[in-house]
Every structure is written in structure tokens, then in C-alpha cells.
Design a protein around this motif. Structure first.
Motif, PDB file in Angstrom:
ATOM      1  N   LEU A  36       7.556  91.840  29.461  1.00 42.35           N
ATOM      2  CA  LEU A  36       8.965  92.097  29.186  1.00 42.35           C
ATOM      3  C   LEU A  36       9.226  92.184  27.687  1.00 42.35           C
ATOM      4  O   LEU A  36      10.001  93.032  27.225  1.00 42.35           O
ATOM      5  CB  LEU A  36       9.829  91.010  29.820  1.00 42.35           C
ATOM      6  CG  LEU A  36       9.854  90.966  31.352  1.00 42.35           C
ATOM      7  CD1 LEU A  36      10.677  89.788  31.839  1.00 42.35           C
ATOM      8  CD2 LEU A  36      10.403  92.271  31.932  1.00 42.35           C
ATOM      9  N   LEU A  37       8.571  91.323  26.933  1.00 45.81           N
ATOM     10  CA  LEU A  37       8.731  91.372  25.477  1.00 45.81           C
ATOM     11  C   LEU A  37       8.164  92.672  24.907  1.00 45.81           C
ATOM     12  O   LEU A  37       8.804  93.337  24.087  1.00 45.81           O
ATOM     13  CB  LEU A  37       8.035  90.171  24.824  1.00 45.81           C
ATOM     14  CG  LEU A  37       8.655  88.796  25.084  1.00 45.81           C
ATOM     15  CD1 LEU A  37       7.789  87.702  24.451  1.00 45.81           C
ATOM     16  CD2 LEU A  37      10.069  88.731  24.518  1.00 45.81           C
ATOM     17  N   ARG A  38       6.969  93.025  25.337  1.00 44.04           N
ATOM     18  CA  ARG A  38       6.348  94.262  24.830  1.00 44.04           C
ATOM     19  C   ARG A  38       7.087  95.504  25.320  1.00 44.04           C
ATOM     20  O   ARG A  38       7.035  96.552  24.673  1.00 44.04           O
ATOM     21  CB  ARG A  38       4.879  94.305  25.245  1.00 44.04           C
ATOM     22  CG  ARG A  38       4.033  93.190  24.616  1.00 44.04           C
ATOM     23  CD  ARG A  38       2.567  93.273  25.008  1.00 44.04           C
ATOM     24  NE  ARG A  38       1.830  92.145  24.476  1.00 44.04           N
ATOM     25  CZ  ARG A  38       1.603  91.013  25.142  1.00 44.04           C
ATOM     26  NH1 ARG A  38       2.049  90.875  26.390  1.00 44.04           N
ATOM     27  NH2 ARG A  38       0.933  90.024  24.585  1.00 44.04           N
ATOM     28  N   GLY A  39       7.766  95.371  26.435  1.00 43.54           N
ATOM     29  CA  GLY A  39       8.542  96.489  26.957  1.00 43.54           C
ATOM     30  C   GLY A  39       9.885  96.656  26.285  1.00 43.54           C
ATOM     31  O   GLY A  39      10.620  97.594  26.590  1.00 43.54           O
ATOM     32  N   GLY A  40      10.217  95.736  25.393  1.00 45.37           N
ATOM     33  CA  GLY A  40      11.439  95.881  24.596  1.00 45.37           C
ATOM     34  C   GLY A  40      12.683  95.268  25.184  1.00 45.37           C
ATOM     35  O   GLY A  40      13.787  95.496  24.666  1.00 45.37           O
ATOM     36  N   LEU A  41      12.563  94.471  26.251  1.00 38.93           N
ATOM     37  CA  LEU A  41      13.745  93.826  26.807  1.00 38.93           C
ATOM     38  C   LEU A  41      14.228  92.747  25.846  1.00 38.93           C
ATOM     39  O   LEU A  41      13.434  91.901  25.415  1.00 38.93           O
ATOM     40  CB  LEU A  41      13.404  93.221  28.171  1.00 38.93           C
ATOM     41  CG  LEU A  41      14.414  93.436  29.302  1.00 38.93           C
ATOM     42  CD1 LEU A  41      14.704  94.906  29.504  1.00 38.93           C
ATOM     43  CD2 LEU A  41      13.907  92.819  30.584  1.00 38.93           C
ATOM     44  N   PRO A  42      15.505  92.741  25.486  1.00 35.38           N
ATOM     45  CA  PRO A  42      16.002  91.762  24.507  1.00 35.38           C
ATOM     46  C   PRO A  42      15.851  90.323  24.991  1.00 35.38           C
ATOM     47  O   PRO A  42      16.283  89.979  26.089  1.00 35.38           O
ATOM     48  CB  PRO A  42      17.472  92.136  24.348  1.00 35.38           C
ATOM     49  CG  PRO A  42      17.564  93.556  24.812  1.00 35.38           C
ATOM     50  CD  PRO A  42      16.550  93.696  25.901  1.00 35.38           C
ATOM     51  N   CYS A  43      15.242  89.508  24.164  1.00 37.08           N
ATOM     52  CA  CYS A  43      15.009  88.091  24.469  1.00 37.08           C
ATOM     53  C   CYS A  43      15.912  87.237  23.593  1.00 37.08           C
ATOM     54  O   CYS A  43      16.097  87.528  22.396  1.00 37.08           O
ATOM     55  CB  CYS A  43      13.541  87.759  24.209  1.00 37.08           C
ATOM     56  SG  CYS A  43      13.094  86.020  24.461  1.00 37.08           S
ATOM     57  N   THR A  44      16.503  86.191  24.173  1.00 38.09           N
ATOM     58  CA  THR A  44      17.383  85.305  23.405  1.00 38.09           C
ATOM     59  C   THR A  44      16.786  83.921  23.188  1.00 38.09           C
ATOM     60  O   THR A  44      17.278  83.160  22.355  1.00 38.09           O
ATOM     61  CB  THR A  44      18.746  85.153  24.108  1.00 38.09           C
ATOM     62  OG1 THR A  44      18.568  84.474  25.363  1.00 38.09           O
ATOM     63  CG2 THR A  44      19.381  86.512  24.351  1.00 38.09           C
ATOM     64  N   TYR A  45      15.729  83.594  23.944  1.00 42.50           N
ATOM     65  CA  TYR A  45      15.118  82.267  23.810  1.00 42.50           C
ATOM     66  C   TYR A  45      13.717  82.297  24.397  1.00 42.50           C
ATOM     67  O   TYR A  45      13.482  82.928  25.431  1.00 42.50           O
ATOM     68  CB  TYR A  45      15.957  81.212  24.538  1.00 42.50           C
ATOM     69  CG  TYR A  45      15.377  79.818  24.483  1.00 42.50           C
ATOM     70  CD1 TYR A  45      15.407  79.070  23.303  1.00 42.50           C
ATOM     71  CD2 TYR A  45      14.792  79.241  25.615  1.00 42.50           C
ATOM     72  CE1 TYR A  45      14.869  77.786  23.254  1.00 42.50           C
ATOM     73  CE2 TYR A  45      14.256  77.952  25.563  1.00 42.50           C
ATOM     74  CZ  TYR A  45      14.295  77.235  24.386  1.00 42.50           C
ATOM     75  OH  TYR A  45      13.758  75.966  24.323  1.00 42.50           O
TER      76      TYR A  45
END
Length: 255
Positions: A36-45
Motif C-alpha cells: 500500500l505504501l509503495r502503491g502511493g496510498l496516503p498513510c497517516t500513521y
């Protein structure tokens, strides 16, 4: 360590009403979170054991991160298996797609088991189906069990929710995009003419496609057992049936 405030937020996001209200969801596990991180989904924590934090922290510059022990992660996990990573993501804003004759869209009618739903989304990802339209009575694709089963596919597959009957009616009135559904009285899928695009409609685990939607199905397909006309299980699991159908559509388009 994971602060008390973050513990509270993580537990609240186990509830659909909180996920909907905040526009957030939780993902767990090294592979799922990493994809999910490498796919560009915005992470908040992001919280993880030290080794995993060292692997992933560079993917979330400026995001609140925390080093956590396995016991801390277990306390905030919604899953039975222990996770080394947990993260909060923003839910993607997804519009309900308009069908066209060149694109394969997967539609799901009341798929209620989160594991089935997540597996179907992962299967759609494998076969290059980028749009999954769910009825409003489907399980939540952003619930913990569903997210876990997607194995990161949510960053590549757009999942939307709508009144499936109205959506299919608009398709019938505005276009000639075929709608395929699986039925015991359908035509053998391996002997059917399958186009490159269309809508593949899959039904509920217990009663299949709702009779209110059957009128929109223009092509009924059947997945035959082997050998034919021999005693067998009553039906296939919906996620397995979806895999068979999408595989055959893609096989034909590759010929």
C-alpha cells in the motif's frame, strides 16, 4: 511505543462507522502495508517492530511513526495472527465507473464474508481488473479482515459502492455493454463467446445473484464440474468462481 491516543484511534477504526466518518482504514502486516505504501496510498500513521520500521520508514517521510514491541502491536491488532507492522491509511476517493465495451468490470452482489471480498479484490488485481463495483450490502472492503485478504491490492483496484440495481439499469438504458452472471442453467463458459469487455456480476455466498438483478444479466454462464454429470459439491465458493470466470475471460483475450 504506541501512544494511548493512537491505541484509541486504531481500535475505533475497527468499526465501519468510524472508518466512514474519518475516511481512514487500518492495514496490518509487512507485505500488505508495504504494498500500500509503495502503491502511493496516503498513510497517516505507521507503527512497527524495529526491523520493519527501518524497512518502511523511508516510504512515509513526514508521517508520524512509532517503534513498537510485538506485544504492543498485538494489543491494537484486529487480527488473530500477530503483525509486525500496523498503519493507518486514507481511504481512496473512488467514483462508480461507467461501463464500456472495452473494459472488464467486476460487480459484486451482497458478498458478505470479508475474507471472500478481500480475496476477490486480490484476484481482480491479478487478472488486471481495475474496477470492482459492490452493492451497498456487500462487506466493507476496508474492514480489517478484508484488507488483510487483499494483500495490498487496494492500491491498484478501485472499489466503489452503489445501488447495484440502479447502476445496472443505467447501463442497460445507456449502453449495450453485456452483463455476465453465473447460473446453474447458464451456458458452459468454456464454450461461450467471451468479449474483451463487459460486466461480470457475481452473487451472494448463499443465494447467488439476487432475482431483482437477474433481469439485467444478458449472458448466463455456467462453470461445469468434471467429469460432467457426476455427483459433486453443490457450488463453488464465490471467490473461487470469480477466479475461474476472470481467468477464462483473460485467456480468451490473450488468444
Amino acid at each position: 511505543m504506541i501512544s494511548q491516543n493512537k491505541r484509541k484511534i486504531l481500535r475505533q477504526l475497527e468499526l465501519k462507522k468510524r472508518r466512514d466518518a474519518e475516511g481512514l482504514f487500518v492495514a496490518e502486516g509487512r507485505k500488505t502495508v508495504g504494498d500500500l505504501l509503495r502503491g502511493g496510498l496516503p498513510c497517516t500513521y505507521l507503527a512497527a517492530i524495529p526491523d520493519r520500521l527501518a524497512e518502511l520508514a523511508h516510504l512515509v517521510p513526514g508521517v508520524d511513526v512509532a517503534e513498537a514491541s510485538p506485544d504492543e502491536l498485538a494489543e491494537v491488532s484486529a487480527l488473530q495472527t500477530r503483525s509486525e507492522v500496523i498503519a493507518i491509511f486514507r481511504k481512496p476517493a473512488v467514483a462508480v465507473p461507467s461501463p464500456d465495451a472495452d473494459t472488464l468490470i467486476l460487480a459484486l452482489d451482497e458478498v458478505q464474508d470479508p475474507g471472500n471480498l478481500g480475496t476477490i479484490i486480490r484476484t481482480a488485481d491479478w487478472f488486471g481488473v481495475r474496477q470492482v463495483v459492490c452493492s451497498n450490502r456487500c462487506a466493507d472492503a476496508f474492514g480489517p479482515k478484508a484488507v488483510q485478504a487483499t494483500m495490498g491490492a487496494l492500491c491498484r483496484v478501485a472499489v466503489s459502492y452503489t445501488d447495484l440495481g440502479l447502476w445496472l439499469r443505467r447501463n442497460a438504458e445507456a449502453s449495450d455493454v453485456p452483463v455476465f452472471g453465473t447460473y446453474l442453467e447458464g451456458h458452459n463458459i468454456y464454450k461461450s463467446d467471451l468479449p474483451q469487455g463487459g460486466i461480470v456480476l457475481m452473487g451472494n455466498e448463499g443465494h447467488g445473484i439476487d432475482t431483482r438483478l437477474s433481469g439485467f444479466v444478458s449472458r448466463k454462464l455456467y462453470i461445469p464440474n468434471f467429469p460432467a454429470n457426476t455427483p459433486t459439491s453443490e457450488s463453488l465458493n464465490v471467490s473461487t468462481a470469480t477466479a475461474v470466470v476472470l481467468s477464462e475471460f483473460r485467456r480468451r483475450s490473450a488468444l
